[in-house]
Scaffold this motif. Structure first.
Motif, PDB file in Angstrom:
ATOM      1  N   ASN A   1      39.283  48.894  42.300  1.00 32.30           N
ATOM      2  CA  ASN A   1      39.875  47.546  42.221  1.00 32.30           C
ATOM      3  C   ASN A   1      39.038  46.506  42.482  1.00 32.30           C
ATOM      4  OD1 ASN A   1      41.897  45.536  41.573  1.00 32.30           O
ATOM      5  ND2 ASN A   1      42.195  45.324  43.776  1.00 32.30           N
ATOM      6  N   MET A   2      38.419  47.110  43.864  1.00 29.61           N
ATOM      7  CA  MET A   2      37.289  45.993  44.390  1.00 29.61           C
ATOM      8  C   MET A   2      36.190  45.839  43.713  1.00 29.61           C
ATOM      9  SD  MET A   2      38.276  46.608  48.370  1.00 29.61           S
ATOM     10  CE  MET A   2      37.173  45.347  49.167  1.00 29.61           C
ATOM     11  N   LYS A   3      35.770  46.983  42.974  1.00 25.48           N
ATOM     12  CA  LYS A   3      34.265  46.968  42.317  1.00 25.48           C
ATOM     13  C   LYS A   3      34.533  46.058  41.138  1.00 25.48           C
ATOM     14  CE  LYS A   3      31.404  50.577  40.565  1.00 25.48           C
ATOM     15  NZ  LYS A   3      31.019  51.987  40.600  1.00 25.48           N
ATOM     16  N   ALA A   4      35.825  46.175  40.545  1.00 23.66           N
ATOM     17  CA  ALA A   4      36.056  45.360  39.285  1.00 23.66           C
ATOM     18  C   ALA A   4      35.901  43.957  39.732  1.00 23.66           C
ATOM     19  CB  ALA A   4      37.372  45.677  38.653  1.00 23.66           C
ATOM     20  N   GLN A   5      36.436  43.550  40.831  1.00 28.76           N
ATOM     21  CA  GLN A   5      36.502  42.246  41.374  1.00 28.76           C
ATOM     22  C   GLN A   5      35.037  41.725  41.694  1.00 28.76           C
ATOM     23  OE1 GLN A   5      38.989  42.481  44.716  1.00 28.76           O
ATOM     24  NE2 GLN A   5      40.135  40.911  44.098  1.00 28.76           N
ATOM     25  N   MET A   6      34.159  42.619  42.132  1.00 27.24           N
ATOM     26  CA  MET A   6      32.808  42.253  42.514  1.00 27.24           C
ATOM     27  C   MET A   6      32.140  42.012  40.985  1.00 27.24           C
ATOM     28  SD  MET A   6      31.542  44.831  45.364  1.00 27.24           S
ATOM     29  CE  MET A   6      32.274  44.508  46.921  1.00 27.24           C
ATOM     30  N   LYS A   7      32.473  43.045  40.079  1.00 32.07           N
ATOM     31  CA  LYS A   7      31.692  42.774  38.787  1.00 32.07           C
ATOM     32  C   LYS A   7      32.288  41.336  38.218  1.00 32.07           C
ATOM     33  CE  LYS A   7      30.436  47.442  37.869  1.00 32.07           C
ATOM     34  NZ  LYS A   7      30.611  48.544  36.960  1.00 32.07           N
ATOM     35  N   ARG A   8      33.433  40.984  38.110  1.00 32.60           N
ATOM     36  CA  ARG A   8      33.938  39.899  37.514  1.00 32.60           C
ATOM     37  C   ARG A   8      33.400  38.579  38.305  1.00 32.60           C
ATOM     38  NH1 ARG A   8      34.310  36.130  35.610  1.00 32.60           N
ATOM     39  NH2 ARG A   8      36.186  34.852  34.723  1.00 32.60           N
ATOM     40  N   LEU A   9      32.966  38.649  39.331  1.00 39.95           N
ATOM     41  CA  LEU A   9      32.517  37.741  40.120  1.00 39.95           C
ATOM     42  C   LEU A   9      30.844  37.552  39.645  1.00 39.95           C
ATOM     43  CD1 LEU A   9      34.426  38.010  43.352  1.00 39.95           C
ATOM     44  CD2 LEU A   9      34.132  35.836  42.309  1.00 39.95           C
ATOM     45  N   GLY A  10      30.445  38.651  39.089  1.00 37.72           N
ATOM     46  CA  GLY A  10      29.004  38.642  38.743  1.00 37.72           C
ATOM     47  C   GLY A  10      28.083  38.770  39.715  1.00 37.72           C
ATOM     48  N   PHE A  11      28.418  39.596  40.536  1.00 36.03           N
ATOM     49  CA  PHE A  11      27.263  39.858  41.757  1.00 36.03           C
ATOM     50  C   PHE A  11      26.341  40.899  40.959  1.00 36.03           C
ATOM     51  CE2 PHE A  11      30.760  38.839  44.533  1.00 36.03           C
ATOM     52  CZ  PHE A  11      30.534  37.495  44.863  1.00 36.03           C
ATOM     53  N   ALA A  12      25.187  40.950  41.412  1.00 30.88           N
ATOM     54  CA  ALA A  12      24.084  41.659  41.051  1.00 30.88           C
ATOM     55  C   ALA A  12      23.827  42.677  41.677  1.00 30.88           C
ATOM     56  CB  ALA A  12      22.936  40.741  40.371  1.00 30.88           C
ATOM     57  N   TYR A  13      24.790  43.726  41.824  1.00 32.43           N
ATOM     58  CA  TYR A  13      24.259  45.000  42.243  1.00 32.43           C
ATOM     59  C   TYR A  13      23.646  46.094  41.606  1.00 32.43           C
ATOM     60  CZ  TYR A  13      27.157  42.792  45.888  1.00 32.43           C
ATOM     61  OH  TYR A  13      27.623  41.478  46.736  1.00 32.43           O
TER      62      TYR A  13
END
Length: 854
Positions: A125-137
RNA sequence: GCCGGGAUGGCGAAAUUGGCAGACGCAGCGGACUUAAAAUCCGCAGGGCCCAAAAGGCCUGUGGGGGUUCGAUUCCCCCUCCCGGCACCA
């Protein structure tokens, strides 16, 4: 009807069509899809001729959902990573999960979900949130600490520590949280309560525990703080306090009579050995080992001591040991002050702590507040041995007010040491003690060894065995990892849950092949986070924690970013781990991170966001309502990143408006197919065009400077807003063709580049709109031209006697005398000066004129 | 008690090296567009006073008090309050 006169820039731009509305959801989902399809987008190059840059945000605990503090933390790191990419660096920007820990067990108890399942679904869930926020990891390097691929190396490190004598087992008093049903490290006790349960008092229990010998590095951990110029002063001070180095002297006081098993002497620790001729008693902590000898034949005394012990314990649990009323009992026994040769009474007092120094002090009432108070109460001798040095040699030194605790002084009543200045006396007197075998100079630390045993399930199993014949036996390296068994029943009672898994506990001893029992405690989760950032450099390595050469390329971390709440715990453990790994030859750096940035908290309505206050702002909701760019940009705009940020819903609406404003401007003015769009910007520009160009270069300068220096991203965003505002002011000039297409193209491209680190979704959309097809992530950061940023005219404030009277406009290249003349000639200035004489003319180049008149 | 960080409009804040205090944004007010509203665009705006009004002018203002300076949000001294860390630490 005559043409109506219109004030500049007003009605002609009114009532623009509103079909240019920026639909953040549409645009963000379009780019989200594209980025998902290219996982290599943010991958660090393994080897590169480019300069490396390792930017790291502290990895989160997978609690289930991101909170605004995370968003703020990652928005800072992501802006920096993107900026460094645009500046041509080989950037490492990884993310992972600190995924062992008690909440998973609590969740397991509450809703019968296995910890692993609960944890992994939270991560998803949190990974999906990070991706949606557009963080470039770079997700190819993702580290999940609860996976055996990771924690086997915790175990491997533990074996190495054990080999070096840096991991050891001892019976000791430990901090016990009844709610967690486990031991806590000293660092996890906050005001006598559990760091996870702020209202739960931590109890003291006697247990066999594994410790890591962090104190071996106490001195280096302290000294190297000076090297960490890129760390906040605050964090360095906190660590310095925590380590608590104190130089002093150990002195032995011999017992006068019969001696028990605890020995024949009392060793005291003092920082003021110079006052030892004033030591008129010795005070023992109630839990001092000698106390049981001294009270053995005296049940009455024993009872009083028990009383002292329980008072101390209660005060400690309440966290107000500093407030305890000082009292004690005389033991009836005496000890020899080796300097004076006189016997002094031995007391037991409730203000002496067993866990600092030696648990025994020499009491010097004349020169210590507490000793003075105690001596007054019990009528003990007070002997003055240090007097202040008078500044006036004529003046006879008066008796100082007692207690005299000042440091500048000269010894009196101190036998052969009388007359010495206090610091000199400390050196000579500790040498004297050492030469005569009854003491020595020493250093004590507040820092204690790190207790890592936890009586919990969801953690790294400690790779040790207990064999009836061979005692403590380490698990051989080849048998790693010791896998944490799954599908077990979890409760918070009855010790380690692992102890009830018989197939886990029962094993064979690798030495004698006889039966052995496994260690059932797990490691503190701070072990996991002590070295995770090395694993990122070589995350899929299955024969070593990481490859040394690869780590050497990336380390130290160039910029580490996280909350100040980790200033002591995580940041001192990971510094220790780095030093240990260096000493075992794995790495060459002494410190993990070159620069550290601690961002402020996100608060709302003046308080930390919390469920009980009902002031929690959910990132998901913000993204759904305003978009990821708006949430990120607002978290950078609302306050400088090192200060607390007061979240205001109306504030993020302003950011949303700003993004729409940028978008609408470009919808109207992006004309990549127009003739002249790609032409060079002409040198001769109209004043309106020059103004736009000047503002552009000034903005680039401001944003670039901030990235390099003080990181006040809030002013970066303001600067970009100003640029956009000035573009809006220029729209009349644009419609009148006063601004060449080539300049419009240039300013829009660069505006997008400036926006790219902060609002990546919109920036990518606009980049495309401008007809650009190159990868914006790695497009070169714009350079400013100081010539183009220069003002042609200066507005010079004119003061008379320091008070602002007028502002004169002069050409930028005007000389001092011309400017001062213009200033004096100014009508308002003339009025202000009238009837007075100018006695001084001050001109600060480019800044102001001040006329001093009388 | 010791150490570190703060205090600036109604609010979040800015002023980077001692030089126009309040940029930028929010909330507010006025106007344009609209049948109306939303959205958008333009403008005003620290406080007080003078002037019928406007234009303009004057005074005052960065937690409080002093100092240095032509000039202080900025430097120095003293004090108050808030946040954080450590603390009978010998």
């Amino acid at each position: 009807m005559p043409q109506q006169e219109q004030p500049e820039g007003s009605a002609t731009v009114a009532g623009r069509p509103n079909d240019e509305r920026y639909d953040a959801q549409r645009v963000e989902s379009k780019w989200f899809e594209r980025w998902q399809n290219d996982p290599s987008l943010y991958a660090a190059e393994p080897t590169s001729t480019q300069k490396k840059y390792y930017v790291l945000e502290m990895l989160p605990y997978p609690s289930g959902a991101l909170h605004m503090g995370h968003v703020r933390n990652y928005s800072i790191g992501d802006a920096l990573a993107r900026y460094m990419w645009m500046n041509g660096y080989n950037v490492l920007h990884p993310m992972g999960w600190d995924s062992f820990g008690l909440p998973a067990e609590n969740a397991a108890i509450a809703n019968h979900t296995p910890p692993r399942q609960w944890t992994l679904s939270n991560i998803a869930n949190m990974k999906a949130q990070m991706k949606r926020l557009g963080f470039a990891y770079d997700w190819s390097r993702e580290v999940t600490t609860c996976f055996p691929e990771y924690y086997r190396w915790n175990q491997w490190f533990f074996l190495k520590l054990y080999e070096q004598g840096l991991a050891y087992r001892k019976n000791s008093k430990v901090n016990w949280c009844p709610k967690c049903a486990t031991v806590l490290a000293n660092e996890q006790v906050v005001n006598g309560c559990c760091w996870r349960h702020e209202d739960t008092i931590v109890e003291q229990r006697e247990l066999e525990q594994w410790f890591l010998r962090i104190t071996k590095y106490a001195d280096e951990l302290l000294r190297d703080l000076d090297k960490l110029g890129g760390w906040p002063e605050k964090v360095r001070v906190m660590q310095r306090n925590w380590i608590g180095r104190s130089e002093g002297t150990l002195v032995d006081f011999k017992l006068d009579g019969p001696v028990g098993p605890a020995g024949s002497k009392i060793t005291v620790f003092t920082t003021r050995v110079d006052t030892i001729y004033g030591a008129t008693s010795v005070q023992l902590a109630p839990e001092h080992p000698l106390v049981s000898d001294l009270t053995a034949s005296n049940p009455d005394l024993r009872a009083k001591v028990e009383q002292l012990i329980s008072e101390q314990r209660k005060a400690k649990e309440r966290g107000d040991i500093g407030e305890i009323e000082k009292h004690g009992v005389f033991t009836g026994r005496y000890a020899l002050n080796p300097f004076t040769g006189k016997n002094v009474p031995i007391w037991i007092a409730n203000y002496i702590l067993m866990d600092y120094g030696t648990g025994a002090i020499m009491s010097v009432p004349a020169h210590d507040e507490r000793d003075y108070e105690f001596a007054k109460k019990y009528n003990l001798e007070i002997r003055l041995v240090v007097i202040p040095i008078s500044n006036d040699p004529e003046e006879t030194v008066a008796e100082p007010a007692l207690p005299y605790v000042g440091h500048e002084g000269v010894l009196i009543n101190s036998g052969p040491f009388s007359g010495l200045e206090y610091s000199d006396a400390i050196i000579k007197m500790s040498a004297h003690a050492e030469n005569n075998g009854f003491g020595k100079p020493t250093v004590t630390y507040r820092l204690k060894d790190w207790g890592i045993s936890r009586q919990r399930y969801w953690g790294t199993p400690i790779p040790m065995l207990y064999c009836e014949k061979d005692g403590i036996v380490p698990v051989p390296e080849r048998d790693l990892p010791v896998i944490l068994p799954e599908d077990i029943e979890i409760t918070l009672a009855g010790g380690s849950p692992l102890g009830r898994v018989t197939e886990f506990v029962h094993t064979t001893c690798p030495k004698c092949c006889g039966p052995a029992r496994r260690e059932t405690d797990t490691m503190d989760t701070f072990v996991d986070s002590s070295w995770y950032f090395y694993r990122y450099t070589d995350a899929r390595n299955d024969h070593a924690p990481f490859d040394s050469r690869i780590a050497q390329y990336w380390f130290p971390i160039d910029q580490y970013i996280g909350g100040v709440e980790h200033a002591i715990l995580h940041l001192i453990y990971s510094r220790f781990w780095t030093k240990f790994m260096r000493d075992m030859g794995l790495i060459t750096n002494d410190e993990p991170a070159e620069r550290l940035f601690t961002q402020g908290m996100v608060i709302k309505d003046g308080a930390k966001m919390s469920k009980s206050l009902g002031n929690v702002v959910s990132p998901d909701e913000m993204v759904a309502r305003y978009g990821a760019d708006a949430a990120r940009l607002y978290s950078l705009f609302a306050a400088p990143p090192d200060r607390d940020l007061d979240w205001q819903d109306s504030g993020i609406e302003g950011i949303q408006r700003f993004l729409g404003r940028v978008y609408r401007f470009m919808v109207r003015n992006a004309k990549p197919n127009d003739a002249g769009w790609n032409a060079p910007v002409p040198a001769n520009l109209s004043p309106a065009a020059r103004a736009v160009q000047r503002k552009l270069h000034q903005t680039i300068r401001r944003v670039t400077d901030d990235f390099q220096g003080r990181w006040h991203f809030n002013t970066c965003v303001s600067a970009i807003m100003e640029l956009v505002n000035s573009l809006y002011s220029a729209e009349d000039a644009i419609s009148q063709n006063q601004i060449p297409q080539s300049l419009l193209a240039d300013v829009q491209r660069k505006l997008v580049l400036l926006l790219a680190p902060f609002a990546p979704y919109l920036a990518h959309e606009l980049w495309e709109m401008l007809g650009e097809s190159g990868n914006l992530l790695k497009a070169p950061w714009p350079k400013y031209d100081p010539e183009l940023a220069k003002e042609e005219e200066l507005e010079i404030p004119v003061q008379v006697n320091g008070k602002l009277r007028s502002i004169v406009v002069v050409p930028a290249d005007a000389g001092e005398s011309a400017i001062v003349e213009t200033a004096i000639a100014d009508e308002k200035v003339t009025t202000a000066v009238a009837g007075k004489q100018i006695v001084k003319k001050i001109y600060v180049p480019g800044k102001l004129v001040n006329l001093v008149v009388k």
